[in-house]
Design a protein around this motif. Structure first.
Motif, mmCIF file in Angstrom:
data_model
loop_
_atom_site.group_PDB
_atom_site.id
_atom_site.type_symbol
_atom_site.label_atom_id
_atom_site.label_comp_id
_atom_site.label_asym_id
_atom_site.label_seq_id
_atom_site.Cartn_x
_atom_site.Cartn_y
_atom_site.Cartn_z
ATOM 1 N N SER A 130 39.751 63.275 68.203
ATOM 2 C CA SER A 130 40.835 62.495 68.804
ATOM 3 C C SER A 130 41.091 61.210 68.018
ATOM 4 O O SER A 130 42.248 60.800 67.854
ATOM 5 C CB SER A 130 40.499 62.161 70.261
ATOM 6 O OG SER A 130 40.434 63.330 71.046
ATOM 7 N N ILE A 131 40.033 60.589 67.531
ATOM 8 C CA ILE A 131 40.208 59.376 66.723
ATOM 9 C C ILE A 131 40.967 59.684 65.436
ATOM 10 O O ILE A 131 41.891 58.949 65.041
ATOM 11 C CB ILE A 131 38.841 58.736 66.413
ATOM 12 C CG1 ILE A 131 38.217 58.182 67.703
ATOM 13 C CG2 ILE A 131 38.979 57.619 65.373
ATOM 14 C CD1 ILE A 131 36.800 57.668 67.523
ATOM 15 N N LEU A 132 40.610 60.785 64.791
ATOM 16 C CA LEU A 132 41.289 61.160 63.551
ATOM 17 C C LEU A 132 42.748 61.532 63.808
ATOM 18 O O LEU A 132 43.648 61.132 63.058
ATOM 19 C CB LEU A 132 40.549 62.326 62.891
ATOM 20 C CG LEU A 132 39.145 62.022 62.355
ATOM 21 C CD1 LEU A 132 38.505 63.280 61.799
ATOM 22 C CD2 LEU A 132 39.200 60.940 61.286
ATOM 23 N N ILE A 133 42.991 62.292 64.876
ATOM 24 C CA ILE A 133 44.373 62.667 65.207
ATOM 25 C C ILE A 133 45.199 61.430 65.534
ATOM 26 O O ILE A 133 46.341 61.282 65.087
ATOM 27 C CB ILE A 133 44.385 63.661 66.392
ATOM 28 C CG1 ILE A 133 43.768 64.993 65.977
ATOM 29 C CG2 ILE A 133 45.814 63.882 66.896
ATOM 30 C CD1 ILE A 133 43.600 65.967 67.120
ATOM 31 N N LEU A 138 42.778 58.550 78.144
ATOM 32 C CA LEU A 138 43.288 57.178 78.093
ATOM 33 C C LEU A 138 43.629 56.775 76.663
ATOM 34 O O LEU A 138 44.609 56.064 76.421
ATOM 35 C CB LEU A 138 42.240 56.234 78.687
ATOM 36 C CG LEU A 138 42.667 54.785 78.927
ATOM 37 C CD1 LEU A 138 43.806 54.727 79.928
ATOM 38 C CD2 LEU A 138 41.483 53.952 79.432
ATOM 39 N N PHE A 139 42.828 57.249 75.711
ATOM 40 C CA PHE A 139 43.119 56.989 74.302
ATOM 41 C C PHE A 139 44.430 57.665 73.893
ATOM 42 O O PHE A 139 45.260 57.069 73.182
ATOM 43 C CB PHE A 139 41.962 57.487 73.439
ATOM 44 C CG PHE A 139 42.194 57.378 71.956
ATOM 45 C CD1 PHE A 139 42.176 56.139 71.326
ATOM 46 C CD2 PHE A 139 42.442 58.503 71.187
ATOM 47 C CE1 PHE A 139 42.394 56.032 69.959
ATOM 48 C CE2 PHE A 139 42.653 58.410 69.828
ATOM 49 C CZ PHE A 139 42.633 57.167 69.216
ATOM 50 N N ILE A 140 44.636 58.905 74.342
ATOM 51 C CA ILE A 140 45.892 59.605 74.070
ATOM 52 C C ILE A 140 47.057 58.854 74.699
ATOM 53 O O ILE A 140 48.137 58.731 74.107
ATOM 54 C CB ILE A 140 45.820 61.050 74.605
ATOM 55 C CG1 ILE A 140 44.707 61.820 73.887
ATOM 56 C CG2 ILE A 140 47.160 61.763 74.429
ATOM 57 C CD1 ILE A 140 44.464 63.205 74.448
ATOM 58 N N TYR A 141 46.838 58.341 75.904
ATOM 59 C CA TYR A 141 47.868 57.550 76.603
ATOM 60 C C TYR A 141 48.293 56.346 75.759
ATOM 61 O O TYR A 141 49.489 56.077 75.606
ATOM 62 C CB TYR A 141 47.300 57.107 77.947
ATOM 63 C CG TYR A 141 48.124 56.080 78.689
ATOM 64 C CD1 TYR A 141 49.120 56.461 79.585
ATOM 65 C CD2 TYR A 141 47.886 54.714 78.514
ATOM 66 C CE1 TYR A 141 49.876 55.519 80.272
ATOM 67 C CE2 TYR A 141 48.627 53.769 79.193
ATOM 68 C CZ TYR A 141 49.617 54.169 80.066
ATOM 69 O OH TYR A 141 50.352 53.224 80.738
ATOM 70 N N MET A 142 47.324 55.626 75.211
ATOM 71 C CA MET A 142 47.633 54.431 74.433
ATOM 72 C C MET A 142 48.326 54.785 73.118
ATOM 73 O O MET A 142 49.243 54.075 72.685
ATOM 74 C CB MET A 142 46.351 53.632 74.177
ATOM 75 C CG MET A 142 45.759 53.009 75.435
ATOM 76 S SD MET A 142 44.336 51.925 75.120
ATOM 77 C CE MET A 142 43.140 53.121 74.515
ATOM 78 N N VAL A 143 47.898 55.875 72.473
ATOM 79 C CA VAL A 143 48.532 56.284 71.227
ATOM 80 C C VAL A 143 49.980 56.688 71.484
ATOM 81 O O VAL A 143 50.887 56.324 70.725
ATOM 82 C CB VAL A 143 47.747 57.449 70.576
ATOM 83 C CG1 VAL A 143 48.514 58.014 69.377
ATOM 84 C CG2 VAL A 143 46.370 56.973 70.138
ATOM 85 N N TYR A 144 50.215 57.425 72.559
ATOM 86 C CA TYR A 144 51.579 57.843 72.885
ATOM 87 C C TYR A 144 52.476 56.636 73.158
ATOM 88 O O TYR A 144 53.615 56.577 72.693
ATOM 89 C CB TYR A 144 51.558 58.766 74.103
ATOM 90 C CG TYR A 144 52.927 59.263 74.530
ATOM 91 C CD1 TYR A 144 53.507 60.365 73.899
ATOM 92 C CD2 TYR A 144 53.638 58.628 75.545
ATOM 93 C CE1 TYR A 144 54.758 60.827 74.273
ATOM 94 C CE2 TYR A 144 54.887 59.079 75.924
ATOM 95 C CZ TYR A 144 55.442 60.178 75.289
ATOM 96 O OH TYR A 144 56.685 60.612 75.665
ATOM 97 N N LYS A 145 51.946 55.666 73.912
ATOM 98 C CA LYS A 145 52.739 54.482 74.240
ATOM 99 C C LYS A 145 53.035 53.654 73.000
ATOM 100 O O LYS A 145 54.126 53.086 72.859
ATOM 101 C CB LYS A 145 51.990 53.639 75.275
ATOM 102 C CG LYS A 145 52.801 52.481 75.824
ATOM 103 C CD LYS A 145 52.063 51.786 76.951
ATOM 104 C CE LYS A 145 52.903 50.661 77.545
ATOM 105 N NZ LYS A 145 52.190 49.973 78.655
ATOM 106 N N LYS A 146 52.095 53.591 72.075
ATOM 107 C CA LYS A 146 52.261 52.770 70.874
ATOM 108 C C LYS A 146 53.220 53.409 69.884
ATOM 109 O O LYS A 146 53.956 52.701 69.174
ATOM 110 C CB LYS A 146 50.899 52.547 70.214
ATOM 111 C CG LYS A 146 50.950 51.693 68.957
ATOM 112 C CD LYS A 146 49.563 51.471 68.388
ATOM 113 C CE LYS A 146 49.618 50.651 67.107
ATOM 114 N NZ LYS A 146 50.175 49.309 67.322
#
Length: 227
Positions: A129-132, A38-46
């Motif tokens: 994941s946070i750092l990436i 879900l975090f990856i999802y939000m980063v991709y969308k942003k």
């Protein structure tokens, strides 16, 4: 001779292989994979900067993290199963073309997060994941990148080449000729790679007003060009 009945089939092989299976650990690993997905999802969308945003691709990143974690959980306690799974996955072929290199980065990120969560390294997966995510957000949203453009000019008089070069050099930061061709009827076509100042395209009017210029087109350029 010892006889084997129907119940003996399920006594040893299946139950022994699942004796080390932990439902709680599996739920924790899948939940962690979902949260990181879900975090990856939000980063991709942003950070998406393309033309057409694919919601289905973004959702697939979450599912990919969870599915990868599920595979790792299933094969972590059985060496034979892990070898069989590697053989089975080796015959899979993905036909969908991936044009944006950043999409490959997100797919690889989702797979790695799923592997770590399935193996129990949830803290490493979370911190990594946070750092990436921070690196991607910083470099895509905070750092301004000058995108190059292709300028295609068609004209019918070779004498205006110097005037064309003068107008381009006066209004752009940098330019270079990518291709030049002469077509039937003495029509010339030249393609420049240019970098404009603050997306200022007003110089296109000056080029169009030159005597002998038939057309002037400016296109977004991703760095790859085939003459």
């Amino acid at each position: 001779m010892e006889s084997i009945n129907f119940s003996d089939v399920f006594k040893s092989s299946i139950l022994e292989k699942t004796s080390s299976f932990s439902i709680i650990d599996s739920i924790i690993g899948l939940t962690a994979a979902f949260i990181i997905g879900l975090f990856i999802y939000m980063v991709y969308k942003k950070t998406f900067t393309g033309v057409i945003y694919s919601h289905s691709f973004n959702i697939s990143l979450i599912v990919m993290s969870m599915a990868t974690a599920l595979i790792i959980i299933g094969i972590s306690s059985n060496v034979l199963l892990s070898l069989g799974m590697v053989g089975a996955l080796s015959i899979v072929r993905f036909r969908t073309p991936i044009k944006d290199p950043m999409d490959i980065v997100y797919i690889f990120w989702a797979i790695i997060a799923g592997i770590l969560c399935g193996a129990g390294f949830i803290l490493i997966a979370a911190v990594g994941s946070i750092l990436i995510g921070a690196v991607i957000v910083t470099f895509i949203n905070r750092i301004k990148v000058e995108n190059p453009y292709l300028l295609v000019v068609r004209y019918n008089e070779a004498s205006i080449e110097k005037s064309l070069e003068h107008v381009i050099a006066e209004h752009v930061k940098k330019h270079c000729v990518k291709s030049k061709s002469i077509m039937p009827g003495n029509d010339h076509e030249v393609t420049y790679e240019i970098r404009v100042n603050d997306n200022n395209t007003s110089f296109m009017n000056n080029i169009s007003n030159l005597d002998g210029v038939k057309s002037a087109i400016m296109l977004s350029y991703d760095g790859n060009f085939t003459a």
